[in-house]
Design a protein around this motif. Structure first.
Motif, PDB file in Angstrom:
ATOM      1  N   ASP A 241       0.858  -1.078  -0.049  1.00 17.28           N
ATOM      2  CA  ASP A 241       0.092  -0.031  -0.033  1.00 17.28           C
ATOM      3  C   ASP A 241       0.850   1.283   0.156  1.00 17.28           C
ATOM      4  OD1 ASP A 241      -1.669   2.041   0.402  1.00 17.28           O
ATOM      5  OD2 ASP A 241      -2.625   1.360   2.254  1.00 17.28           O
ATOM      6  N   VAL A 242       1.074   1.809  -1.221  1.00 15.63           N
ATOM      7  CA  VAL A 242       2.046   2.817  -1.239  1.00 15.63           C
ATOM      8  C   VAL A 242       1.808   4.055  -0.516  1.00 15.63           C
ATOM      9  CG1 VAL A 242       2.849   2.079  -3.484  1.00 15.63           C
ATOM     10  CG2 VAL A 242       0.950   4.011  -3.342  1.00 15.63           C
ATOM     11  N   ASP A 243       0.436   4.369  -0.018  1.00 12.64           N
ATOM     12  CA  ASP A 243       0.105   5.560   0.785  1.00 12.64           C
ATOM     13  C   ASP A 243      -0.405   5.258   2.164  1.00 12.64           C
ATOM     14  OD1 ASP A 243       0.984   7.412  -1.103  1.00 12.64           O
ATOM     15  OD2 ASP A 243      -1.090   7.273  -2.295  1.00 12.64           O
ATOM     16  N   SER A 244       0.109   4.281   2.671  1.00 16.96           N
ATOM     17  CA  SER A 244      -0.065   3.895   4.129  1.00 16.96           C
ATOM     18  C   SER A 244       0.392   4.889   5.084  1.00 16.96           C
ATOM     19  CB  SER A 244       0.317   2.177   4.166  1.00 16.96           C
ATOM     20  OG  SER A 244       1.684   2.382   4.336  1.00 16.96           O
ATOM     21  N   ASP A 245      -0.293   4.953   6.260  1.00 16.83           N
ATOM     22  CA  ASP A 245       0.179   5.830   7.193  1.00 16.83           C
ATOM     23  C   ASP A 245       1.107   5.422   7.888  1.00 16.83           C
ATOM     24  OD1 ASP A 245      -1.899   7.906   6.404  1.00 16.83           O
ATOM     25  OD2 ASP A 245      -3.297   6.648   7.422  1.00 16.83           O
ATOM     26  N   ILE A 246       1.438   4.247   7.841  1.00 18.35           N
ATOM     27  CA  ILE A 246       2.605   3.777   8.773  1.00 18.35           C
ATOM     28  C   ILE A 246       3.229   2.725   7.939  1.00 18.35           C
ATOM     29  CG2 ILE A 246       2.908   2.393  11.093  1.00 18.35           C
ATOM     30  CD1 ILE A 246       0.141   3.321  11.922  1.00 18.35           C
ATOM     31  N   ILE A 247       4.709   2.525   8.229  1.00 27.52           N
ATOM     32  CA  ILE A 247       5.397   1.588   7.787  1.00 27.52           C
ATOM     33  C   ILE A 247       6.255   0.763   8.901  1.00 27.52           C
ATOM     34  CG2 ILE A 247       7.529   0.939   6.381  1.00 27.52           C
ATOM     35  CD1 ILE A 247       6.910   3.335   4.676  1.00 27.52           C
ATOM     36  N   THR A 248       5.926  -0.544   8.909  1.00 31.90           N
ATOM     37  CA  THR A 248       6.705  -1.523  10.019  1.00 31.90           C
ATOM     38  C   THR A 248       7.868  -2.115   9.464  1.00 31.90           C
ATOM     39  OG1 THR A 248       4.658  -1.868  11.095  1.00 31.90           O
ATOM     40  CG2 THR A 248       6.307  -3.371  11.513  1.00 31.90           C
ATOM     41  N   LEU A 249       9.260  -1.746   9.967  1.00 33.22           N
ATOM     42  CA  LEU A 249      10.408  -2.627   9.624  1.00 33.22           C
ATOM     43  C   LEU A 249      10.867  -3.488  10.657  1.00 33.22           C
ATOM     44  CD1 LEU A 249      12.153   1.088   8.744  1.00 33.22           C
ATOM     45  CD2 LEU A 249      11.014  -0.450   7.147  1.00 33.22           C
ATOM     46  N   ASP A 250      11.536  -4.424  10.135  1.00 33.39           N
ATOM     47  CA  ASP A 250      12.236  -5.321  10.730  1.00 33.39           C
ATOM     48  C   ASP A 250      13.533  -4.708  11.002  1.00 33.39           C
ATOM     49  OD1 ASP A 250      13.048  -7.783  11.839  1.00 33.39           O
ATOM     50  OD2 ASP A 250      13.328  -8.965  10.064  1.00 33.39           O
TER      51      ASP A 250
END
Length: 297
Positions: A241-250
């Motif tokens: 989802d290119v415009d998501s509000d949040i990104i979760t990273l490992d």
């Protein structure tokens, strides 16, 4: 061969970061109250010592004295867990009041590089309480502008202090976490879950484009937004989802340090005079030369 060596080194770095945190956690395992704040303070000092002055149990001073309206420092309930200030702040002053567990360190807000609220456990209640504090910090952030003179910045830097939440472990449903984060979208930049080694990035952080490009990155400069059908095709192809509000990273600890480094500019100096000057409501003066001022009655 080079790729394999890079992967090997990255794995070694990850292991060192985890080991550093575990060693500090064990040192403060039998401490009461401020153990996790001190763990994070020591961890950050080992990587940013000399760049930032890192203090725990902090109150902030701002040029409009908004901090005294939005925080209750007298009761000691509203202290900020950890504040990192620029070492090139001038004057480089950190005041101390109180003793023992009641000690507070006072930092001019112009000098703040980033703040962290720190807890042993991420729960719904802890998160909501932390956001009550971050909302107050946001009010102060809105009052400072042009606090930097000449500075070294980049594509990823922001001007306001970085607002972070750090939790050693988590006990919260993903849906609940996302709902709270989205409803408080303007009051945080990143959240570190240490035990899971996960970092959550707010998309307002320019560095987030490095991981998941927004829809504007796929269209020509003169096109305000992509047609929905093209955007859906891109998202389907990339499985994001290119415009998501949040990104979760490992690899959260690693990216936590990288985000601090990439997001905070390097000012040549940071002047804190305005905040300090606001503390003096009355300026006593004498027109002419005088060796001593009469004491106030």
């Amino acid at each position: 061969m080079a790729d394999n060596q890079g992967q090997w080194l990255f794995k070694q770095i990850q292991q060192q970061l985890s080991r550093d945190w575990e060693e500090l956690r064990e040192i403060y395992a039998n401490s009461k109250g401020d153990a996790y704040e001190q763990t994070l303070s020591d961890f950050l000092t080992s990587y940013f010592g000399g760049v930032y002055d890192i203090n725990t149990k902090v109150a902030v001073i701002d040029k409009n004295l908004i901090s005294f309206d939005v925080f209750d420092f007298v009761k000691g309930d509203d202290e900020i867990d950890l504040v990192a200030s620029f070492s090139q702040a001038k004057p480089r002053i950190i005041f101390k009041t109180g003793d023992g567990n009641g000690e507070l360190r006072w930092v001019p807000f112009e000098a703040v590089a980033f703040i962290c609220e720190v807890k042993s456990q991420l729960t719904k209640q802890a998160l909501e309480k932390d956001f009550d504090k971050l909302k107050s910090v946001s009010q102060i952030s809105e009052s400072i502008d042009n606090r930097f003179g000449p500075m070294i910045g980049g594509d990823y830097t922001i001007s306001e202090p970085l607002q972070c939440l750090v939790y050693d472990r988590e006990s919260i449903a993903d849906d609940t976490l996302e709902d709270i984060l989205i409803s408080n979208h303007s009051h945080w930049h990143m959240i570190l879950l240490v035990d899971n080694d996960v970092l959550l990035l707010n998309r307002s952080i320019p560095l987030s484009e490095h991981f998941v490009p927004s829809s504007r990155m796929f269209g020509p400069d003169n096109m305000p937004e992509l047609p929905p059908e093209i955007l859906e095709e891109i998202e389907s192809e990339l499985d994001i989802d290119v415009d998501s509000d949040i990104i979760t990273l490992d690899n959260g600890l690693f990216w936590f340090l990288i985000t601090i480094s990439a997001t905070i500019p390097d000012p040549l100096s940071v002047n804190t005079v305005n905040s300090l000057n606001a503390l003096s409501s009355q300026i006593r003066f004498y027109s002419g030369a005088k060796t001593e001022m009469d004491s106030e009655e």
